[in-house]
Design a protein around this motif. Structure first.
Motif, short mmCIF file in Angstrom:
data_model
loop_
_atom_site.label_atom_id
_atom_site.label_comp_id
_atom_site.label_asym_id
_atom_site.label_seq_id
_atom_site.Cartn_x
_atom_site.Cartn_y
_atom_site.Cartn_z
N TYR A 82 0.86 -1.18 0.00
CA TYR A 82 0.00 0.00 0.00
C TYR A 82 0.90 1.23 0.00
O TYR A 82 2.04 1.16 0.42
CB TYR A 82 -0.82 0.08 1.30
CG TYR A 82 -1.83 -1.00 1.53
CD1 TYR A 82 -3.17 -0.81 1.22
CD2 TYR A 82 -1.47 -2.23 2.10
CE1 TYR A 82 -4.12 -1.78 1.47
CE2 TYR A 82 -2.41 -3.21 2.34
CZ TYR A 82 -3.74 -2.98 2.03
OH TYR A 82 -4.67 -3.95 2.27
N ASP A 83 0.33 2.36 -0.38
CA ASP A 83 1.02 3.59 -0.04
C ASP A 83 0.47 4.04 1.31
O ASP A 83 -0.48 3.46 1.83
CB ASP A 83 0.90 4.66 -1.14
CG ASP A 83 -0.52 5.17 -1.37
OD1 ASP A 83 -1.34 5.16 -0.42
OD2 ASP A 83 -0.82 5.61 -2.49
N SER A 84 1.07 5.05 1.90
CA SER A 84 0.71 5.45 3.26
C SER A 84 -0.74 5.90 3.38
O SER A 84 -1.43 5.57 4.34
CB SER A 84 1.64 6.55 3.76
OG SER A 84 2.95 6.06 3.87
N VAL A 85 -1.22 6.64 2.40
CA VAL A 85 -2.60 7.13 2.44
C VAL A 85 -3.58 5.97 2.33
O VAL A 85 -4.55 5.88 3.10
CB VAL A 85 -2.84 8.18 1.32
CG1 VAL A 85 -4.32 8.55 1.22
CG2 VAL A 85 -1.99 9.42 1.58
N ASP A 86 -3.35 5.07 1.41
CA ASP A 86 -4.26 3.93 1.24
C ASP A 86 -4.27 3.02 2.46
O ASP A 86 -5.31 2.50 2.85
CB ASP A 86 -3.91 3.12 -0.01
CG ASP A 86 -4.28 3.84 -1.29
OD1 ASP A 86 -5.16 4.74 -1.25
OD2 ASP A 86 -3.71 3.50 -2.34
N PHE A 87 -3.11 2.83 3.09
CA PHE A 87 -3.10 1.97 4.27
C PHE A 87 -3.79 2.65 5.44
O PHE A 87 -4.50 2.01 6.22
CB PHE A 87 -1.70 1.52 4.65
CG PHE A 87 -1.74 0.36 5.61
CD1 PHE A 87 -2.11 -0.90 5.17
CD2 PHE A 87 -1.46 0.53 6.95
CE1 PHE A 87 -2.19 -1.98 6.04
CE2 PHE A 87 -1.53 -0.55 7.83
CZ PHE A 87 -1.90 -1.79 7.38
N SER A 88 -3.64 3.95 5.56
CA SER A 88 -4.36 4.68 6.60
C SER A 88 -5.87 4.52 6.40
O SER A 88 -6.62 4.29 7.36
CB SER A 88 -3.98 6.16 6.57
OG SER A 88 -4.67 6.86 7.57
N LYS A 89 -6.32 4.60 5.15
CA LYS A 89 -7.74 4.39 4.84
C LYS A 89 -8.16 2.97 5.20
O LYS A 89 -9.25 2.75 5.73
CB LYS A 89 -8.02 4.66 3.36
CG LYS A 89 -7.96 6.12 2.99
CD LYS A 89 -8.18 6.30 1.49
CE LYS A 89 -7.98 7.75 1.09
NZ LYS A 89 -8.05 7.94 -0.37
N LYS A 90 -7.31 1.99 4.91
CA LYS A 90 -7.59 0.60 5.23
C LYS A 90 -7.79 0.44 6.75
O LYS A 90 -8.75 -0.22 7.19
CB LYS A 90 -6.44 -0.30 4.75
CG LYS A 90 -6.44 -1.72 5.26
CD LYS A 90 -7.38 -2.58 4.50
CE LYS A 90 -7.25 -4.04 4.94
NZ LYS A 90 -8.34 -4.84 4.46
N LEU A 91 -6.93 1.04 7.54
CA LEU A 91 -7.06 0.95 8.99
C LEU A 91 -8.34 1.63 9.47
O LEU A 91 -9.01 1.13 10.37
CB LEU A 91 -5.84 1.57 9.67
CG LEU A 91 -4.53 0.80 9.50
CD1 LEU A 91 -3.36 1.59 10.08
CD2 LEU A 91 -4.61 -0.58 10.12
N GLU A 92 -8.70 2.74 8.87
CA GLU A 92 -9.95 3.42 9.25
C GLU A 92 -11.15 2.55 8.91
O GLU A 92 -12.11 2.48 9.69
CB GLU A 92 -10.04 4.79 8.57
CG GLU A 92 -9.11 5.82 9.18
CD GLU A 92 -9.30 5.98 10.67
OE1 GLU A 92 -10.42 6.28 11.12
OE2 GLU A 92 -8.30 5.80 11.41
N GLU A 93 -11.12 1.88 7.77
CA GLU A 93 -12.21 0.95 7.42
C GLU A 93 -12.30 -0.19 8.42
O GLU A 93 -13.39 -0.59 8.81
CB GLU A 93 -11.98 0.39 6.00
CG GLU A 93 -12.18 1.41 4.91
CD GLU A 93 -11.68 0.93 3.54
OE1 GLU A 93 -11.26 -0.25 3.42
OE2 GLU A 93 -11.69 1.75 2.61
N LEU A 94 -11.16 -0.70 8.84
CA LEU A 94 -11.15 -1.77 9.83
C LEU A 94 -11.74 -1.28 11.16
O LEU A 94 -12.48 -2.02 11.82
CB LEU A 94 -9.74 -2.31 10.04
CG LEU A 94 -9.17 -3.12 8.87
CD1 LEU A 94 -7.68 -3.34 9.04
CD2 LEU A 94 -9.90 -4.46 8.76
#
Length: 158
Positions: A82-94
């Motif tokens: 992931y890039d940092s922004v996409d992984f941050s979004k992934k964590l927020e979805e979780l």
């Protein structure tokens, strides 16, 4: 949010310890943070069966530190990037899905046992490059801090 970083082996270099401590200090206002260092299993004969046994021994130690409620993210060179922004979004979805406890796992220089990889909810790769494990721990702490800042829409001082 509860964040657990489980690692095999300890940090020997002071400059890496200093960097990790700086990011731990920055993360603290945003998350309950626990760093768990586990002893690496000594391998005297580097044949495949001894390495696998060692990784299984380390896996048992790691699994003893993981709770059922933990969303387990293992660092694996073959994992998803992931890039940092996409992984941050992934964590927020979780978090929206009800996860609040995250356990990141960094294995030894021989990697991780299949036991741990099978327990993982996500296999995460930072790069196809191989990094020293001590340095990878520093990079992980920096990224955890970055993901939090991105999710809060707060500036990250570069």
């Amino acid at each position: 949010m509860n964040v657990k970083v489980i690692t095999i082996g300890n940090i020997k270099e002071n400059f890496i310890k200093d960097g990790i401590n700086e990011f731990k200090k920055r993360i603290k206002p945003y998350a309950n943070l626990e760093e768990i260092e586990l002893k690496e299993t000594l391998i005297t004969d580097e044949n495949t069966s001894n390495i696998e046994k060692s990784l299984d021994d380390e896996a048992d130690k790691i699994l003893s530190k993981i709770n059922n409620r933990d969303y387990v993210i293992v660092l694996d060179i073959n994992g998803k990037q992931y890039d940092s922004v996409d992984f941050s979004k992934k964590l927020e979805e979780l978090k929206i899905d009800g996860y609040n406890d995250f356990a990141y796992v960094i294995g030894s220089s021989y990697g991780l046992s299949k036991k741990i990889k099978n327990r993982a909810d996500l296999k995460l790769s930072f790069s196809k490059f191989t990094f020293p494990h001590q340095l990878m721990r520093l990079i992980l702490f920096e990224q955890i801090y970055r993901w939090i800042k991105i999710s809060k829409n707060e500036p990250y001082h570069k």
